[in-house]
Structures are given as C-alpha cells and as structure tokens.
Motif scaffolding. Structure first.
Motif, PDB file in Angstrom:
ATOM      1  N   ALA A  33       1.034  -1.267   0.129  1.00 56.24           N
ATOM      2  CA  ALA A  33      -0.069  -0.277   0.011  1.00 56.24           C
ATOM      3  C   ALA A  33       0.674   1.303   0.114  1.00 56.24           C
ATOM      4  O   ALA A  33       2.214   1.288   0.908  1.00 56.24           O
ATOM      5  CB  ALA A  33      -1.346   0.253   1.116  1.00 56.24           C
ATOM      6  N   ALA A  55     -11.241   3.625   4.740  1.00 54.74           N
ATOM      7  CA  ALA A  55     -10.323   2.976   5.188  1.00 54.74           C
ATOM      8  C   ALA A  55     -10.455   2.701   6.304  1.00 54.74           C
ATOM      9  O   ALA A  55     -10.554   1.136   6.453  1.00 54.74           O
ATOM     10  CB  ALA A  55      -8.793   3.403   4.417  1.00 54.74           C
ATOM     11  N   ILE A 106     -10.231  -1.510   4.527  1.00 54.51           N
ATOM     12  CA  ILE A 106      -8.222  -1.758   4.446  1.00 54.51           C
ATOM     13  C   ILE A 106      -7.569  -1.948   5.410  1.00 54.51           C
ATOM     14  O   ILE A 106      -6.963  -2.064   5.827  1.00 54.51           O
ATOM     15  CB  ILE A 106      -7.555  -1.483   3.094  1.00 54.51           C
ATOM     16  CG1 ILE A 106      -7.651   0.209   3.574  1.00 54.51           C
ATOM     17  CG2 ILE A 106      -8.989  -1.790   2.215  1.00 54.51           C
ATOM     18  CD1 ILE A 106      -7.138   1.052   2.457  1.00 54.51           C
ATOM     19  N   GLN A 160      -6.104  -4.790   7.710  1.00 51.84           N
ATOM     20  CA  GLN A 160      -4.744  -4.740   7.398  1.00 51.84           C
ATOM     21  C   GLN A 160      -3.388  -3.741   7.214  1.00 51.84           C
ATOM     22  O   GLN A 160      -2.515  -4.501   8.226  1.00 51.84           O
ATOM     23  CB  GLN A 160      -5.030  -5.570   5.542  1.00 51.84           C
ATOM     24  CG  GLN A 160      -5.910  -7.618   5.446  1.00 51.84           C
ATOM     25  CD  GLN A 160      -6.677  -6.676   4.888  1.00 51.84           C
ATOM     26  OE1 GLN A 160      -6.202  -6.193   3.846  1.00 51.84           O
ATOM     27  NE2 GLN A 160      -7.822  -8.064   5.169  1.00 51.84           N
ATOM     28  N   ALA A 194      -7.808  -1.659  -3.357  1.00 54.27           N
ATOM     29  CA  ALA A 194      -8.143  -2.196  -1.957  1.00 54.27           C
ATOM     30  C   ALA A 194      -9.527  -2.470  -3.070  1.00 54.27           C
ATOM     31  O   ALA A 194     -10.034  -2.957  -1.471  1.00 54.27           O
ATOM     32  CB  ALA A 194      -8.441  -0.400  -1.821  1.00 54.27           C
ATOM     33  N   TRP A 228     -12.197  -2.031  -3.884  1.00 50.57           N
ATOM     34  CA  TRP A 228     -13.873  -1.331  -4.331  1.00 50.57           C
ATOM     35  C   TRP A 228     -14.099  -1.482  -5.249  1.00 50.57           C
ATOM     36  O   TRP A 228     -13.746  -0.700  -5.949  1.00 50.57           O
ATOM     37  CB  TRP A 228     -13.295  -0.686  -3.337  1.00 50.57           C
ATOM     38  CG  TRP A 228     -13.013  -0.226  -2.250  1.00 50.57           C
ATOM     39  CD1 TRP A 228     -12.896  -0.774  -1.436  1.00 50.57           C
ATOM     40  CD2 TRP A 228     -11.704   0.811  -1.576  1.00 50.57           C
ATOM     41  NE1 TRP A 228     -12.950  -0.401   0.215  1.00 50.57           N
ATOM     42  CE2 TRP A 228     -11.982   0.161  -0.556  1.00 50.57           C
ATOM     43  CE3 TRP A 228     -11.465   2.355  -2.160  1.00 50.57           C
ATOM     44  CZ2 TRP A 228     -11.282   1.365   0.710  1.00 50.57           C
ATOM     45  CZ3 TRP A 228     -11.220   3.477  -0.766  1.00 50.57           C
ATOM     46  CH2 TRP A 228     -10.955   2.410   0.536  1.00 50.57           C
TER      47      TRP A 228
END
Lengths: 184, 224
Positions: free
Chosen positions: A63, A133, A145, A148, B180, B182
C-alpha cells in the motif's frame, strides 16, 4: 474628508500603528505555522509505504499513497499550498515594515482564499477516503483496508491533522488581512 | 418631488460634510420655490433610485448590489444540490430472496455531510440577503461588511469540504479502486450516480460564487 481622516489618525496614531504592526506580525507567525502544517502533512502522506509480510505467488500486498488518486491529490494540494505560503512570506514581512500598502493586501487575500479552497478540498477528500479505509461501506461492499494495513492507515490518518490545522490558520489569515484593510 | 416638500424640514441630511451647511439653507428655499429642483442640488434620498444618486458612494453601492445579486445566484445551486442529494434513492430491479439492492444518500456518511452542509449554506444565503440589502442602502457600514466577509468565508470553507468529500466518494463510485478491491458501484446504480455527480457539480458552482463574494467584500472594504 481628507482633513477629518488625517485628524482622526493623528489623534489615535501611536495605538493605531501599534495594533497594525501587531496584526502584521501575527500574520507572519501564522504563515509560519501553516507552512509547517502543510509541509508535515505532505511529507507524512508522501512517504507512506507498507508491505504486508505475506504474499501469494503472483501478487505482493503493498500500500502506497499513489494507489489512491485522492491521496495523490492531497499530497499535491498540500505541496502547492506550502510553496505558495513560502513565497508569500516576504510580502507579509514587507507589510510589517510598511503597513500602508493598498493593493498587496488585496492580492494576498485573493490568493489566500484560493489556497484555502485548495487545501480544504484536498484535506476533506482525503478525510472521506481515510474514513472509508477505517470503516468500509457495507452497502457498496467496500472492505475496510485498515484491518490489514494498519501502519499505512495510521500514517494517512495522522497526516490529515496538519492539513486541517493549516486550513484553520488560512481562515485566520484572511480575517487578519480583512481587518488590516478595514483599519487602513 | 412634490412629496418631498413637507418632508424637507424633518428629514436630516446625512450626505457629506462639506455639503451640509450649503444644502440646509438651500432646502427651505428649494421647498418654497421649486419642489422639482434637481436632486443633484439637494441630495435627499427620498425618491431617487439608488443607482442614480450622484453621491460619491456610487461605486460602493454598485458593488453592494452585485453582492446582493450574487447571493441570490448562489442560493439556487446550493438548494438544488441539497434537494437532489436528499431525494437520491435507487432500488435495483434485481433482488435475491433475502436482500434487495438499494442505494440511498445516507448509506454514505460523506453524502450525509454534503446534504447537511448544502442545506446550511442555502439557509445562510437566504438569511444574509437582508444584511446585503442594508449594505446597498448604507454602503458606509464597514462592520457589517466585515461580518459578511467572515461568514461567507466560513461557509465557503465548509461547503468546499463537503463538496470535495462527496467528490471523492463519487470518483470512487465511478472508477472503483483496484488495490483496495473496491468495486465501482456506478455500473449498477446509474440514476443514483448521476444524481449525486450532478449535485456535486452544483455545489462547486456555489463555492466559486461564495469565493467571489469574499473577494468582492474585500474590494469594497478597501474602496470605502
């Protein structure tokens, strides 16, 4: 009319000049605070990089801020506002020394308003994405997210603070410039 | 002008300093002799439209009138955005045995904030119309101009925040995000998507007008 204005000014001259100087000095200080806020936000968001320890054969779970275009916009907006504030610092210092400038304060208000819009847009768009998020959205089937990527999540949440502080400071700066214009 | 004659004695002349002694002696003479004597001589504000008064506040009055018009212009998009988001509700014709696919604005907290912010700004614009009208009539009140400038700025900042948060969600709904995971929900919910996108655009238009109002107020303060 000029006679009465001059008379009014000399009757309260020292106090009025002191207050004008105080307003200009406060302007410079607030600009420094805003510079630090936006710079910190841009750097904190721009250096996000988290790689999860597990991976499949084809994908590595990673990420970065550039994976979400809104966060890219946030970094760019904060950088632009930081650059503008650094460039407007000399003009603001000139106002401390010579507070009779008429047009420069108006130009400063104009650009401060534009930068306020930019930083507000960047900060709140990023805030919407950070909220998503953290919480996800059950209806749209968007997973949170942060479950994680926790270090990435913490970084992007924290970098919002500096940007929102800079937004408040810009509002105060416009208000100060308007007061200085009204007192002239 | 004929209605000016009995009022000539009682109305205080509040136009400027240098002219006052001359006009106070000119007024009874004008009232006695020719009540239709031109408004340029005895500047009483009884029946002259504001844009024809020849005093030196003319520029400020024009700016204040422009301010008034722009407020009315900004009210439209703000109200339209609020209503259009509030009535966005789409149910898909597909359903399973347990679940019906439905999208409403309150499924997304960003849209809720967007709706509330637009409603607040629309209400504020309506409430600030009388103050703006007062500024057209009396352009020399600096305090009121400063107050309107600060309030306009705060409203513009709040509306920018709401509009850009909604824009982030709309962008996500249109494009999704691969990383992500999405999914772009606009593929299914067409009407919901179109409505919310349109109201975000209208809201940004209101922001632009509000910013212009702030600049206008700053120019008027400098000009006085």
């Amino acid at each position: 009319m000029e006679g009465s204005e001059e008379q009014g000014e000399t009757s309260k001259a020292p106090l009025s000049r002191g207050v004008s100087k105080g307003v200009s000095i406060l302007d410079v200080i607030l600009r420094f605070v805003a510079i630090i806020g936006t710079l910190a936000s841009a750097i904190a968001m721009g250096t996000t990089n988290q790689t999860l320890p597990f991976f499949t054969q084809f994908i590595r779970f990673k990420a970065q801020y550039s994976d979400l275009p809104t966060l890219t916009f946030f970094v760019v907006a904060n950088s632009i506002v930081c650059a503008y504030l650094i460039l407007s610092l000399p003009l603001s210092i000139v106002h401390v020394i010579r507070s009779r400038a008429k047009y420069s304060r108006l130009i400063l208000i104009f650009f401060d308003a534009a930068m306020l819009a930019l930083v507000t847009a960047g900060a709140s768009a990023a805030a919407a994405i950070v909220y998503l998020a953290h919480k996800g959205n059950a209806r749209a089937n968007w997973l949170a997210i942060c479950q994680q990527f926790d270090s990435f999540c913490e970084r992007i949440s924290g970098s919002l603070i500096g940007s929102f502080a800079a937004m408040v400071v810009l509002v105060l700066l416009i208000f100060l410039s308007a007061i200085a214009l009204a007192r002239r | 002008m004929s209605s000016g004659e009995p009022a000539a004695v009682s109305i205080p002349i509040h136009d400027h300093h240098g002219k006052a002694p001359a006009t106070s002696s000119a007024v009874p003479a004008a009232a006695a002799a020719a009540p239709a004597a031109a408004p340029a001589v005895a500047p009483r504000k009884v029946s002259i439209p504001f844009f024809r008064r020849g005093d030196h506040h003319r520029g400020s009055r024009c700016l204040a009138f422009l301010d008034f018009i722009l407020r009315i212009a900004a009210f439209g998009p703000a109200l339209a955005a609020a209503i259009s988001t509030g009535t966005s509700d789409e149910t898909l014709s597909v359903f399973t045995e347990f679940y019906q696919f439905r999208a409403r604005f309150d499924d997304f907290p960003a849209f809720l904030f967007f709706l509330v912010a637009n409603a607040i700004v629309a209400g504020y614009l309506v409430l600030s119309l009388p103050f703006s009208a007062v500024l057209v009539i009396r352009p020399q009140t600096i305090g009121l101009r400063l107050l309107l400038l600060v309030c306009d700025m705060i409203m513009a900042a709040m509306l920018t925040a709401a509009a850009s948060a909604a824009a982030a969600i709309v962008d996500l709904a249109h494009n999704g995000n691969l990383r992500a995971n999405w999914v772009a929900i606009c593929m299914q919910f067409h009407g919901f998507c179109q409505r919310t996108s349109g109201s975000v655009v209208a809201s940004f238009l209101t922001v632009v007008i509000l910013m212009f109002l702030v600049i206008l107020a700053a120019c008027s303060i400098r000009k006085r």
